[in-house]
Design an enzyme around this catalytic site. Structure first.
Site, PDB file in Angstrom:
ATOM      1  N   ARG A 161       0.826  -1.223   0.000  1.00 28.19           N
ATOM      2  CA  ARG A 161       0.000   0.000   0.000  1.00 28.19           C
ATOM      3  C   ARG A 161       0.857   1.269   0.000  1.00 28.19           C
ATOM      4  O   ARG A 161       0.480   2.287   0.594  1.00 28.19           O
ATOM      5  CB  ARG A 161      -0.964   0.049   1.202  1.00 28.19           C
ATOM      6  CG  ARG A 161      -2.108  -0.929   1.078  1.00 28.19           C
ATOM      7  CD  ARG A 161      -3.249  -0.576   2.031  1.00 28.19           C
ATOM      8  NE  ARG A 161      -4.227  -1.649   2.075  1.00 28.19           N
ATOM      9  CZ  ARG A 161      -5.200  -1.799   1.181  1.00 28.19           C
ATOM     10  NH1 ARG A 161      -5.369  -0.930   0.222  1.00 28.19           N
ATOM     11  NH2 ARG A 161      -6.023  -2.823   1.271  1.00 28.19           N
ATOM     12  N   ASP A 186      -6.824  -3.725  -6.846  1.00 29.62           N
ATOM     13  CA  ASP A 186      -7.397  -4.306  -5.636  1.00 29.62           C
ATOM     14  C   ASP A 186      -7.638  -5.783  -5.896  1.00 29.62           C
ATOM     15  O   ASP A 186      -7.942  -6.176  -7.026  1.00 29.62           O
ATOM     16  CB  ASP A 186      -8.715  -3.614  -5.281  1.00 29.62           C
ATOM     17  CG  ASP A 186      -9.229  -4.041  -3.916  1.00 29.62           C
ATOM     18  OD1 ASP A 186      -8.906  -3.348  -2.924  1.00 29.62           O
ATOM     19  OD2 ASP A 186      -9.909  -5.081  -3.832  1.00 29.62           O
ATOM     20  N   ARG A 229      -3.653   6.327   0.401  1.00 26.37           N
ATOM     21  CA  ARG A 229      -4.131   7.452   1.183  1.00 26.37           C
ATOM     22  C   ARG A 229      -3.097   8.182   2.013  1.00 26.37           C
ATOM     23  O   ARG A 229      -3.321   9.312   2.443  1.00 26.37           O
ATOM     24  CB  ARG A 229      -5.262   6.971   2.115  1.00 26.37           C
ATOM     25  CG  ARG A 229      -6.601   6.906   1.420  1.00 26.37           C
ATOM     26  CD  ARG A 229      -7.709   6.671   2.427  1.00 26.37           C
ATOM     27  NE  ARG A 229      -7.589   5.355   3.060  1.00 26.37           N
ATOM     28  CZ  ARG A 229      -8.207   5.013   4.188  1.00 26.37           C
ATOM     29  NH1 ARG A 229      -8.948   5.906   4.824  1.00 26.37           N
ATOM     30  NH2 ARG A 229      -8.074   3.804   4.689  1.00 26.37           N
TER      31      ARG A 229
END
Lengths: 383, 383
Positions: free
Chosen positions: A50, A99, A54
């Protein structure tokens, strides 16, 4: 990140290739690929699960508020967010922005990634009638944007691009539970109560994962990671009986492509030997198992990836550095790809990951290499 | 459950007692206490974490919709819901109906148990100024209802009553995060970033746990369980450095009371040896680690408790029975208290737990005891 000429779509990483392609030549010195293969590498390679996402302001700037599936379907945008952490951190590998639920969504099962929740399934899998909803993927028809993203990335990157898929058990858990679950209770009830149906579902999901990974590698990925994120919820006996054969079919199915295969899950301390035996070149390890113990469990001839606690990255830098040095010492500097033990937490300061990459790159096993890099790297603590 | 005459408040379980009290005499043949102490016991004792609670219709019938803290504060009601599973299942131990957050709530920290969520803290712990909010418990002033419940239960029960407390780390996690957390990120950030403050907090919580357990044993509990439910989120190094000393202070602090001490957490495969060394007579094991492996890790002289996957109880009976027999075979029938690897899931059918108790009680190690009980017990599978 400098732009490089586009190479062949094979990624040039197959050991059975003829003369190296342009991409292959560019990646010939990749410490990441060398570590995956157990070959000599000067520095410990590092990337972060990741790493795109974000925690990066540039990611938040280009992404709208919608589902991340919208971003995945936009090849230009997916390319951009994949590149962002490579530019910022100088990591040794990129990982395709996608994903694990993309393939199963693309075949029409009815999946969304709800912000702040995770994968949500409109009509969860509940019986034999739902098997037909899990057909195989036709990559060119169902996920052309994924292969387009991979091709664009391979043309841009001078580090390897990792493709990935969700392992059959983890994807099945989302399909059965309908949303992220702490207990995986419905999944286990089906697994134990109707093992034949469960096996049929996992068989279909194995085919889906295999097709997904093959398409990614054909488009140019140089390595693949099979995410069995929730396998650690299972007892070793249940894992071996109900899950391992399906994961093995995926990993053995991609073996012929000649790219390193990483196999990762969370809380899998008791499963590491089995996850290695399923056909992994690299076993991902979370922070619960010291890498030296993990190495004993997976045995010789396999590399390890991990395993700094992602939550440790929220601490002040000196504490992060101490924890990272412990990981490096445990990893021994050879056959070790530095990573977190799970994905980057959204509240992580990108500056911390930037310094982590520097620290890892400055590390030399046995302390011998600290000389030249000592000015940049913090002092080792005991190790 | 037949009503028995009230015994002394000491529970009669202390090995340093003089002549056994009425309660002590009643519990003299307890297979649960014998197993905890590594003494001979004819049958494998069994109880279930969260055996009292939402899975029982009689529980839902007597409980209102409010916070479970209201039920805990009502000694008659807490007594009743503690007794319900003992009556229905014939388990070999009762566990006080309470919550690990009761003491910290009772000293005014501001805690509620939100239905469907778990412990929620109004003003989470965020710095040194919050230390003063974690004062020690005065059991008679702060939790008179707990001791009253224990006394009532001891008068009723003819099986041992287990008291319990939350371990310092797990309670700290709730105080710091403010609610249940998957990552325990703030907790770890404080632990690594300000270890001195973290140690002060855990020291206070250790005192609180110790006072809690002492009051429960003085009121009549015959065993205690220290719940470090989330310790498994830590790396072994972090556990040893930041958590173990505080849990040890609790467990060693109750040693003089002479009751067995159970130490339990989830996902603690890598921590079992340390959790044993912290001062446990019994180590609770979740379903991820086979009991034979757990026994090697905790070493000789300690009993094990566990470890059926709670989710397995949602499967059809034959699958449950097969899984339970595997656990019994792994446990070896000696120094083993059968339990789930975590709490009973709310959707569990009580009939399944009832049959599980019968199955466990019918088990004899080595298959020798299956003769007399075979008519009641399902046939063993290979084991």
């Amino acid at each position: 990140m400098t732009r490089a000429p586009a190479g062949s779509s094979a990624g040039g990483t197959s050991t059975t290739d003829g003369p190296p392609t342009a991409v292959g030549a560019r990646l010939a010195g990749s410490s990441f690929l060398a570590a995956c293969r157990g070959e000599a590498h000067e520095r410990v390679p590092v990337w972060f699960m990741r790493q795109a996402g974000r925690s990066l302001p540039e990611y938040r700037a280009v992404r709208g508020p919608g589902s991340i599936l919208d971003t995945v379907r936009d090849a230009d945008l997916a390319t951009e967010v994949t590149l962002q952490p490579v530019r910022r951190y100088g990591v040794d590998a990129a990982i395709l922005y996608s994903d694990i639920m993309v393939p199963v969504g693309a075949i029409g099962f009815g999946v969304d990634i709800a912000p702040g929740v995770g994968p949500v399934v409109e009509r969860p899998f509940s019986g034999p009638a739902d098997l037909d909803r899990v057909r195989d993927l036709d990559p060119e028809a169902d996920t052309p944007y994924v292969q387009a993203t991979v091709r664009q990335l391979v043309a841009e990157l001078d580090v390897p691009l990792i493709g990935f898929a969700g392992a059959p058990f983890t994807v099945a858990s989302y399909l059965i539970e309908g949303r992220p679950s702490r207990d995986h209770a419905c999944t286990k009830a089906l697994m134990l109560g109707d093992p034949a149906l469960f096996a049929q579902l996992l068989d279909r999901l194995a085919t889906l994962a295999l097709t997904t990974l093959r398409a990614q590698v054909t488009a140019g990925c140089s390595a693949v990671q099979l995410f069995d994120s929730w396998a650690g919820a299972l007892s070793p006996a249940d894992y071996r009986r109900h899950v391992l054969p399906h994961s093995r079919r995926v990993l053995e199915g991609v073996a012929a492509l000649g790219v390193p295969r990483i196999h990762f899950g969370v809380g899998t301390g008791e499963l590491l030997a089995d996850m290695a035996a399923a056909g992994a070149d690299v076993v991902g390890v979370d922070w619960r198992v010291p890498l030296s113990a993990a190495r004993q469990r997976v045995g010789p001839g396999r590399a390890l990836q991990g395993n700094l606690d992602p939550a440790a990255c929220l601490a002040p830098w000196e504490a992060v550095a101490r924890a990272a040095r412990d990981v490096l010492a445990e990893g021994g500097g050879r056959g070790h790809i530095f990573n977190l033990g799970h994905g980057v937490l959204p509240e992580t300061d990108p500056a911390t990951l930037e310094r982590l990459v520097e620290l890892v790159h400055a590390f030399r096993p046995g302390g011998a290499g600290h000389g030249a890099s000592a000015a940049r790297a913090p002092q080792p603590r005991g190790a």
